[in-house]
Design a protein around this motif. Structure first.
Motif, mmCIF file in Angstrom:
data_model
loop_
_atom_site.group_PDB
_atom_site.id
_atom_site.type_symbol
_atom_site.label_atom_id
_atom_site.label_comp_id
_atom_site.label_asym_id
_atom_site.label_seq_id
_atom_site.Cartn_x
_atom_site.Cartn_y
_atom_site.Cartn_z
ATOM 1 N N ASN A 120 0.775 -1.254 0.000
ATOM 2 C CA ASN A 120 0.000 0.000 0.000
ATOM 3 C C ASN A 120 0.800 1.294 0.000
ATOM 4 N N SER A 121 2.028 1.263 0.520
ATOM 5 C CA SER A 121 2.765 2.521 0.670
ATOM 6 C C SER A 121 4.253 2.256 0.467
ATOM 7 N N GLY A 122 4.989 3.350 0.277
ATOM 8 C CA GLY A 122 6.431 3.220 0.103
ATOM 9 C C GLY A 122 7.094 2.552 1.298
ATOM 10 N N ALA A 123 6.690 2.979 2.496
ATOM 11 C CA ALA A 123 7.310 2.412 3.701
ATOM 12 C C ALA A 123 7.024 0.914 3.801
ATOM 13 N N GLU A 124 5.799 0.527 3.457
ATOM 14 C CA GLU A 124 5.447 -0.897 3.538
ATOM 15 C C GLU A 124 6.258 -1.699 2.515
ATOM 16 N N ALA A 125 6.493 -1.099 1.363
ATOM 17 C CA ALA A 125 7.303 -1.786 0.347
ATOM 18 C C ALA A 125 8.746 -1.928 0.833
ATOM 19 N N VAL A 126 9.260 -0.894 1.490
ATOM 20 C CA VAL A 126 10.621 -0.961 2.052
ATOM 21 C C VAL A 126 10.693 -2.101 3.075
ATOM 22 N N GLU A 127 9.706 -2.148 3.969
ATOM 23 C CA GLU A 127 9.673 -3.215 4.988
ATOM 24 C C GLU A 127 9.724 -4.595 4.319
ATOM 25 N N ALA A 148 19.500 9.434 3.869
ATOM 26 C CA ALA A 148 18.451 8.619 3.248
ATOM 27 C C ALA A 148 17.097 8.861 3.913
ATOM 28 N N PHE A 149 16.046 8.655 3.141
ATOM 29 C CA PHE A 149 14.687 8.611 3.703
ATOM 30 C C PHE A 149 13.985 7.392 3.125
ATOM 31 N N HIS A 150 13.432 6.558 4.011
ATOM 32 C CA HIS A 150 12.747 5.366 3.514
ATOM 33 C C HIS A 150 11.339 5.221 4.101
ATOM 34 N N GLY A 151 10.862 6.199 4.890
ATOM 35 C CA GLY A 151 9.493 6.124 5.379
ATOM 36 C C GLY A 151 9.386 6.242 6.878
ATOM 37 N N ARG A 152 8.146 6.075 7.368
ATOM 38 C CA ARG A 152 7.861 6.386 8.778
ATOM 39 C C ARG A 152 7.485 5.183 9.622
ATOM 40 N N VAL A 223 19.313 1.743 -1.025
ATOM 41 C CA VAL A 223 19.778 3.058 -1.473
ATOM 42 C C VAL A 223 18.773 3.694 -2.433
ATOM 43 N N GLU A 224 18.567 4.994 -2.246
ATOM 44 C CA GLU A 224 17.803 5.759 -3.233
ATOM 45 C C GLU A 224 18.804 6.180 -4.317
ATOM 46 N N PRO A 225 18.539 5.883 -5.574
ATOM 47 C CA PRO A 225 19.500 6.258 -6.618
ATOM 48 C C PRO A 225 19.812 7.763 -6.588
ATOM 49 N N GLY A 228 15.850 11.515 -2.215
ATOM 50 C CA GLY A 228 14.682 12.377 -2.368
ATOM 51 C C GLY A 228 14.582 13.394 -1.249
ATOM 52 N N GLU A 229 14.085 12.941 -0.082
ATOM 53 C CA GLU A 229 13.943 13.866 1.049
ATOM 54 C C GLU A 229 15.303 14.425 1.462
ATOM 55 N N GLY A 230 16.355 13.692 1.183
ATOM 56 C CA GLY A 230 17.711 14.143 1.521
ATOM 57 C C GLY A 230 18.142 15.370 0.736
ATOM 58 N N ALA A 256 17.177 -1.032 -4.533
ATOM 59 C CA ALA A 256 17.036 0.370 -4.960
ATOM 60 C C ALA A 256 15.665 0.864 -4.525
ATOM 61 N N ASP A 257 15.651 1.936 -3.761
ATOM 62 C CA ASP A 257 14.389 2.563 -3.362
ATOM 63 C C ASP A 257 14.081 3.645 -4.384
ATOM 64 N N GLU A 258 13.211 3.292 -5.343
ATOM 65 C CA GLU A 258 12.851 4.239 -6.423
ATOM 66 C C GLU A 258 11.484 4.863 -6.155
ATOM 67 N N VAL A 259 11.123 4.927 -4.882
ATOM 68 C CA VAL A 259 9.802 5.457 -4.537
ATOM 69 C C VAL A 259 9.626 6.880 -5.084
ATOM 70 N N GLN A 260 10.653 7.706 -4.925
ATOM 71 C CA GLN A 260 10.530 9.104 -5.366
ATOM 72 C C GLN A 260 11.110 9.321 -6.771
ATOM 73 N N THR A 261 12.119 8.518 -7.132
ATOM 74 C CA THR A 261 12.812 8.717 -8.408
ATOM 75 C C THR A 261 12.096 8.047 -9.585
ATOM 76 N N ALA A 285 6.618 3.161 -5.504
ATOM 77 C CA ALA A 285 5.332 3.625 -4.959
ATOM 78 C C ALA A 285 4.989 4.950 -5.660
ATOM 79 N N LYS A 286 4.480 5.908 -4.921
ATOM 80 C CA LYS A 286 4.180 7.266 -5.398
ATOM 81 C C LYS A 286 3.591 7.309 -6.817
ATOM 82 N N SER A 287 4.374 7.723 -7.829
ATOM 83 C CA SER A 287 3.805 7.960 -9.157
ATOM 84 C C SER A 287 3.389 6.697 -9.896
HETATM 85 C C1 LIG Z 1 12.609 7.309 -1.234
HETATM 86 C C2 LIG Z 1 11.385 7.083 -0.405
HETATM 87 N N1 LIG Z 1 11.189 5.895 0.157
HETATM 88 C C3 LIG Z 1 10.095 5.643 0.901
HETATM 89 C C4 LIG Z 1 9.163 6.619 1.135
HETATM 90 C C5 LIG Z 1 7.967 6.323 1.987
HETATM 91 O O1 LIG Z 1 6.829 6.276 1.178
HETATM 92 P P1 LIG Z 1 5.381 6.400 1.839
HETATM 93 O O2 LIG Z 1 5.240 7.799 2.327
HETATM 94 O O3 LIG Z 1 4.440 6.047 0.709
HETATM 95 O O4 LIG Z 1 5.328 5.400 2.940
HETATM 96 C C6 LIG Z 1 9.324 7.881 0.567
HETATM 97 C C7 LIG Z 1 8.351 8.957 0.812
HETATM 98 O O5 LIG Z 1 8.578 10.128 0.595
HETATM 99 C C8 LIG Z 1 10.477 8.128 -0.234
HETATM 100 O O6 LIG Z 1 10.691 9.320 -0.778
#
Ligand SMILES: Cc1ncc(COP(=O)(O)O)c(C=O)c1O
Length: 454
Positions: A120-127, A148-152, A223-225, A228-230, A256-261, A285-287
Motif C-alpha cells: 500500500n505505501s512506500g514504507a510498507e514496500a521498504v519493509e 536517506a529517507f525510507h518512510g515512517r 539506497v535511493e538512486p 529524495g527527502e535528503g 534500490a528505493d525508487e519510490v521518489q525517483t 510507490a508514489k507515481s
Molecule cells: C525514497 C522514499 N522511500 C520511501 C518513502 C515512503 O513512502 P510512503 O510515504 O508512501 O510510505 C518515501 C516517501 O517520501 C520516499 O521518498
C-alpha cells in the motif's frame, strides 16, 4: 492567459476556516507544506477552496508524474468501480494484480526472471524488501546511507537518516542497521573533492566491513538512486558501479528505493537506468498509480520467492482500482513520452537556474537528473552554511504567489521540483517566474540586512 489566479490573499478565508477545524481535529504531527485547502485539481493546476488557481510543483510529493486526474487513469478506475472494489488478493485474486506484476517484471532494470508483490505505501514496500532480503540471504544486517529517507514505519525509520522530525522521540529502532556516507559531493562526509576523491565514499564500504559490520553478516544495501527527502543528492557516474561490484563480491543484495525517483521523473523510467545500477530488488510507490495508494517490490524471482506462503501480503495490498490506475499510468508514460518530457523540463529549469546562480549568492548548488531538479540554498558560498530559514521564506513566497513547492534536505535548505510531467511550457515558465520572484525577494532582503549603514 496566465494559469495562476489569486482572488484572495493566500490562504483565503475558507482555507483559514478549514485550518481552524483541522487544528482542533487532526494531530499536530501531520504537517502541511502550505496552509491551502484544495477543492479540485487537473494536470498541474490546483484550485483551492477560495477559488484561487495555483500551479503544482509538488505533485502530492512526487506521486503525480502523469498529472492530477489523468483522463486515462480516471477511465480505468471508473471501469473498475463498476466491477468490484475489494476482495483482497489474499482471498480472491484478480487479473489486474497479475497484469501489473507482469508489466513491472518486464520494465524494471535487469534482464533476468523477476517477481512482484504489491502493497500500500512506500514504507510498507521498504519493509517487505528488507524481509525478503533477510529471508533469502539468511543474514541480518542492512546498510543504509546518511541523508536517506525510507518512510515512517519502524524499520523504515531505522533506515532513515534525518533525526528531526522523522526519528527523534520514537526510539528505540530495530537493530542491525548500519549507516554509511552517500556521495553527497557538495557536503562530502570525508571532506574530499570529486573527482580527485576517486569516489572514496563508495570504496570505503570495504573498510566498514572491517571496522563496523562483517560483510558476511550483511543481507542488503538499501539506497535511493537519487536521495529524495535528503535533497535530490545525485551521485557521480562511478558511484553505483563501484557499490554494486563490492556488494556482488560479498553476496550482498542491492535494494534500490525508487519510490521518489521512479516512473519517468529522472528522464528514464527508473533512475537506476541513468546511473548504471541493476538492483536485485526495486521498491516503487508514489507515481506508480497516478494518485492512488499502491506500492510494489519487484526483484530477482529466486530472491522474491524465498518467503513462505502467507509471509508476504496484507488486506489491501494491490487494491484493484489502484492496479488499474497503475496500468493506465504506465501506458501514459509510454504514449506521451514522459521520459523525454522530463528531460525537456529539466533543461528548461537548468537554464533559468544558471542565471539565478550567477545573480544570487543564495544558490549554492543546482543538481538533479531529468525533471528531478533542486536548488540547495546557502548563506554564503564560501562556508556553505545551510540557508534553512531563507528556504522557508522562498517556499512561503511561492505559495502566496500561486506556486506550490516543497522543501527537502537534512538541513531543510533545498527547494525541489516535483511538478507533474504533463505541465505545459507556459505553466512551467509561469511557475519559474514565481520561484525567481521568491529567490530575488529573499536575496534582496538578505543583502539589505547585511548592508553597512552609511
Ligand atoms: C525514497 C522514499 N522511500 C520511501 C518513502 C515512503 O513512502 P510512503 O510515504 O508512501 O510510505 C518515501 C516517501 O517520501 C520516499 O521518498
Amino acid at each position: 492567459m496566465k494559469t495562476i489566479h489569486l482572488g484572495t490573499p493566500i490562504p483565503g478565508p475558507r482555507s483559514r476556516e478549514l485550518m481552524r477545524r483541522r487544528n482542533a481535529a487532526v494531530v499536530h504531527a501531520a504537517y502541511h507544506a502550505t496552509p491551502v485547502f484544495v477543492a479540485k485539481a487537473e494536470g498541474a493546476v490546483i484550485e483551492d477552496v477560495d477559488g484561487n488557481r495555483l500551479i503544482d510543483f509538488a505533485g502530492g510529493i512526487g506521486c503525480l508524474n502523469t498529472g492530477h486526474r489523468a483522463p486515462a487513469v480516471l477511465e480505468a478506475v471508473r471501469r473498475q468501480l463498476d466491477r468490484f472494489l475489494h476482495t483482497s488478493f489474499n482471498v480472491l485474486p484478480y487479473e489486474s494484480y497479475i497484469a501489473l506484476a507482469e508489466r513491472l517484471n518486464a520494465i524494471t532494470p535487469g534482464k533476468f526472471a523477476k517477481k512482484t508483490v504489491l502493497v500500500n505505501s512506500g514504507a510498507e514496500a521498504v519493509e517487505n524488501a528488507i524481509k525478503i532480503a533477510r529471508a533469502y540471504t539468511r543474514r541480518a544486517a542492512i546498510l543504509s546511507f546518511e541523508d536517506a529517507f525510507h518512510g515512517r514505519t519502524y524499520m523504515a525509520m531505522a533506515l532513515t537518516s534525518k533525526t528531526h522530525p522523522y526519528k527523534a522521540g520514537f526510539e528505540p529502532f530495530p537493530g542491525d542497521v548500519y549507516r554509511v556516507p552517500f556521495a553527497y559531493c557538495y557536503r562530502c562526509s570525508y571532506s574530499l573533492t570529486y573527482p580527485s576523491c576517486e569516489v572514496h565514499c563508495a570504496r570505503h564500504i570495504e573498510d566498514t566491513f572491517k571496522r563496523v559490520v562483517a560483510a558476511e553478516s550483511v543481507a542488503a544495501v538499501i539506497v535511493e538512486p537519487i536521495m529524495g527527502e535528503g535533497g535530490f543528492i545525485t551521485p557521480p557516474a562511478e558511484f553505483f558501479p563501484i557499490l554494486a561490484e563490492i556488494c556482488h563480491k560479498h553476496g550482498i543484495l542491492v535494494i534500490a528505493d525508487e519510490v521518489q525517483t521512479g516512473f519517468a521523473r529522472t528522464g528514464a523510467l527508473f533512475a537506476c537506468e541513468r546511473l548504471g545500477l541493476e538492483p536485485d530488488l526495486i521498491v516503487m510507490a508514489k507515481s506508480l498509480s497516478g494518485g492512488l495508494p499502491l506500492a510494489a517490490v519487484t526483484g530477482r524471482a529466486e530472491i522474491m520467492d524465498t518467503p513462505g506462503i502467507g509471509g508476504l501480503g496484507g488486506t489491501f495490498g494491490g487494491n484493484p482500482a489502484a492496479c488499474e490506475a497503475a496500468l493506465a499510468v504506465l501506458e501514459i508514460i509510454e504514449k506521451e513520452n514522459l521520459c523525454a518530457r522530463a528531460n525537456c523540463l529539466g533543461e528548461r529549469f537548468r537554464k533559468r537556474a544558471a542565471q539565478w546562480q550567477s545573480r544570487w549568492e543564495l544558490i549554492g548548488e543546482v543538481r538533479g537528473l531529468g525533471a528531478m531538479q533542486a536548488l540547495e540554498l546557502v548563506r554564503s558560498r564560501a562556508t556553505r552554511e545551510p540557508a534553512d530559514e531563507e528556504t522557508k521564506h522562498v517556499s512561503q513566497y511561492c505559495y502566496e504567489h500561486g506556486l506550490v513547492t516543497i522543501t527537502a534536505g537534512s538541513y531543510g535548505n533545498v527547494i525541489r521540483l516535483l511538478m507533474p510531467l504533463v505541465i505545459t511550457d507556459a505553466q512551467m515558465d509561469e511557475a519559474l517566474d514565481v520561484l525567481e520572484g521568491g529567490l530575488q525577494t529573499v536575496s534582496e532582503k538578505k543583502r539589505e540586512a547585511t548592508a553597512q549603514p552609511v
